[in-house]
Design a protein around this motif. Structure first.
Motif, PDB file in Angstrom:
ATOM      1  N   SER A 189      24.951  51.148  69.125  1.00 47.89           N
ATOM      2  CA  SER A 189      23.848  50.306  68.681  1.00 47.89           C
ATOM      3  C   SER A 189      23.314  49.479  69.853  1.00 47.89           C
ATOM      4  CB  SER A 189      24.347  49.382  67.562  1.00 47.89           C
ATOM      5  OG  SER A 189      23.439  48.349  67.316  1.00 47.89           O
ATOM      6  N   HIS A 190      24.211  48.869  70.616  1.00 49.14           N
ATOM      7  CA  HIS A 190      23.814  48.029  71.750  1.00 49.14           C
ATOM      8  C   HIS A 190      23.057  48.850  72.802  1.00 49.14           C
ATOM      9  CE1 HIS A 190      24.414  45.938  75.640  1.00 49.14           C
ATOM     10  NE2 HIS A 190      24.149  44.879  74.911  1.00 49.14           N
TER      11      HIS A 190
ATOM     12  N   THR B 122      19.191  48.260  74.198  1.00 50.51           N
ATOM     13  CA  THR B 122      18.829  48.016  75.599  1.00 50.51           C
ATOM     14  C   THR B 122      17.840  49.064  76.103  1.00 50.51           C
ATOM     15  OG1 THR B 122      20.802  49.197  76.374  1.00 50.51           O
ATOM     16  CG2 THR B 122      20.980  46.811  76.155  1.00 50.51           C
TER      17      THR B 122
ATOM     18  N   LEU C 206      17.744  40.182  72.714  1.00 51.56           N
ATOM     19  CA  LEU C 206      18.952  40.534  71.954  1.00 51.56           C
ATOM     20  C   LEU C 206      19.341  39.412  70.992  1.00 51.56           C
ATOM     21  CD1 LEU C 206      21.252  42.320  74.570  1.00 51.56           C
ATOM     22  CD2 LEU C 206      20.460  43.285  72.398  1.00 51.56           C
TER      23      LEU C 206
ATOM     24  N   TYR D  27      19.578  39.945  67.029  1.00 48.50           N
ATOM     25  CA  TYR D  27      20.836  39.694  66.318  1.00 48.50           C
ATOM     26  C   TYR D  27      20.687  38.588  65.272  1.00 48.50           C
ATOM     27  CZ  TYR D  27      23.314  42.787  69.565  1.00 48.50           C
ATOM     28  OH  TYR D  27      23.760  43.878  70.274  1.00 48.50           O
TER      29      TYR D  27
ATOM     30  N   LYS E 279      24.828  43.091  65.482  1.00 45.89           N
ATOM     31  CA  LYS E 279      25.741  42.409  66.413  1.00 45.89           C
ATOM     32  C   LYS E 279      27.181  42.776  66.073  1.00 45.89           C
ATOM     33  CE  LYS E 279      26.624  38.013  68.639  1.00 45.89           C
ATOM     34  NZ  LYS E 279      26.252  36.581  68.735  1.00 45.89           N
TER      35      LYS E 279
ATOM     36  N   ALA F  19      27.826  46.355  67.306  1.00 47.90           N
ATOM     37  CA  ALA F  19      27.205  46.622  68.618  1.00 47.90           C
ATOM     38  C   ALA F  19      27.823  47.822  69.320  1.00 47.90           C
ATOM     39  CB  ALA F  19      27.308  45.381  69.499  1.00 47.90           C
ATOM     40  N   LYS F  20      29.132  48.061  69.100  1.00 48.23           N
ATOM     41  CA  LYS F  20      29.824  49.144  69.809  1.00 48.23           C
ATOM     42  C   LYS F  20      29.945  50.418  68.985  1.00 48.23           C
ATOM     43  CE  LYS F  20      32.417  45.980  72.754  1.00 48.23           C
ATOM     44  NZ  LYS F  20      33.751  45.480  73.157  1.00 48.23           N
TER      45      LYS F  20
END
Length: 246
Positions: free
Chosen positions: A104-105, A109, A125, A129, A136, A139-140
């Motif tokens: 997601s992050h 970006t 960001l 968020y 958030k 995010a990973k």
């Protein structure tokens, strides 16, 4: 502020007698429309009416054959897409075009690719968020593992990373469960209310669009057939039956 008050305000975008199409096939036959700053303007009509083509021609991914596109009082008719994005126009296309194997992050970006947007990435960001706390939290997590509604939120959030002034949304509720459709429309209203975005919306969910729009254009066979405040369109039985199927 009333619906009519909004429509009397300054144009963010003005489209005049737009013509475009694919190959030798003409799709747009001189539709004209205005999008007021800070308003939600909907472009409604049946499948194949020219709605997506209109958005893509405004953005420049389809080169206009004729007509004029003015954005913030500048003629942008022939500007390439990346220049328009740098100026603050962004399109959230139909179908959630995410990088499924990226987090997601990472997807977010990727949205901050214009120079000015890259400078403000952390600030953007934070904004994203605050609007979408779940992004958030996840995010990973890989974008491909998100639900349809979460993917749509991420798609809209990635568009916000470009720091747009005008966001064009093409069928944001397509393929979503009814509960998620409500969440997407709540999000669209918050984009206008909380960060002052100007929104041009194309959507098959006519009732939901009419409930949130300040001004509405009806397109059919590449031509604008009717326009008015959402209330005026709702109250026109002829328009609803002829062009919206409601």
């Amino acid at each position: 502020m009333s619906t009519l008050d909004v429509h009397q305000e300054v144009d963010m975008l003005k489209v005049e007698s737009l013509e475009s199409g694919y190959g030798a096939m003409q799709v747009l036959w001189q539709p004209s429309l205005e999008v007021k700053r800070g308003a939600i303007t909907s472009l409604l009509g049946p499948n194949g009416a020219g709605k997506t083509t209109t958005l893509r021609t405004i953005l420049g991914s389809i080169v206009p054959w004729g007509g004029k596109i003015t954005y913030q009082e500048q003629d942008v008719t022939r500007l390439p897409t990346h220049k328009k994005v740098e100026m603050g126009i962004v399109l959230v296309p139909e179908g959630r075009h995410l990088f499924a194997s990226m987090t997601s992050h990472q997807n977010l970006t990727m949205g901050a690719y214009p120079k000015e947007a890259a400078k403000h990435m952390e600030e953007s960001l934070e904004l994203v968020y605050s609007l979408f706390p779940i992004l958030k939290e996840r995010a990973k997590q890989r974008a491909g593992s998100f639900s349809g509604g979460e993917q749509q939120m991420l798609t809209i959030a990635r568009a916000l990373m470009t720091r747009p002034k005008l966001i064009m949304l093409d069928e944001p509720s397509q393929g979503l469960a009814p509960k998620l459709v409500g969440e997407v429309f709540d999000t669209i209203e918050r984009l206008r209310a909380e960060i002052g975005l100007t929104i041009l919306l194309v959507e098959q969910n006519v009732e939901a669009s009419l409930s949130m729009s300040d001004y509405v254009y009806i397109i059919h066979e590449g031509r604008i057939k009717a326009e008015g405040s959402a209330e005026e369109i709702k109250e026109s039985r002829d328009v609803r039956e002829a062009y919206l199927g409601i």
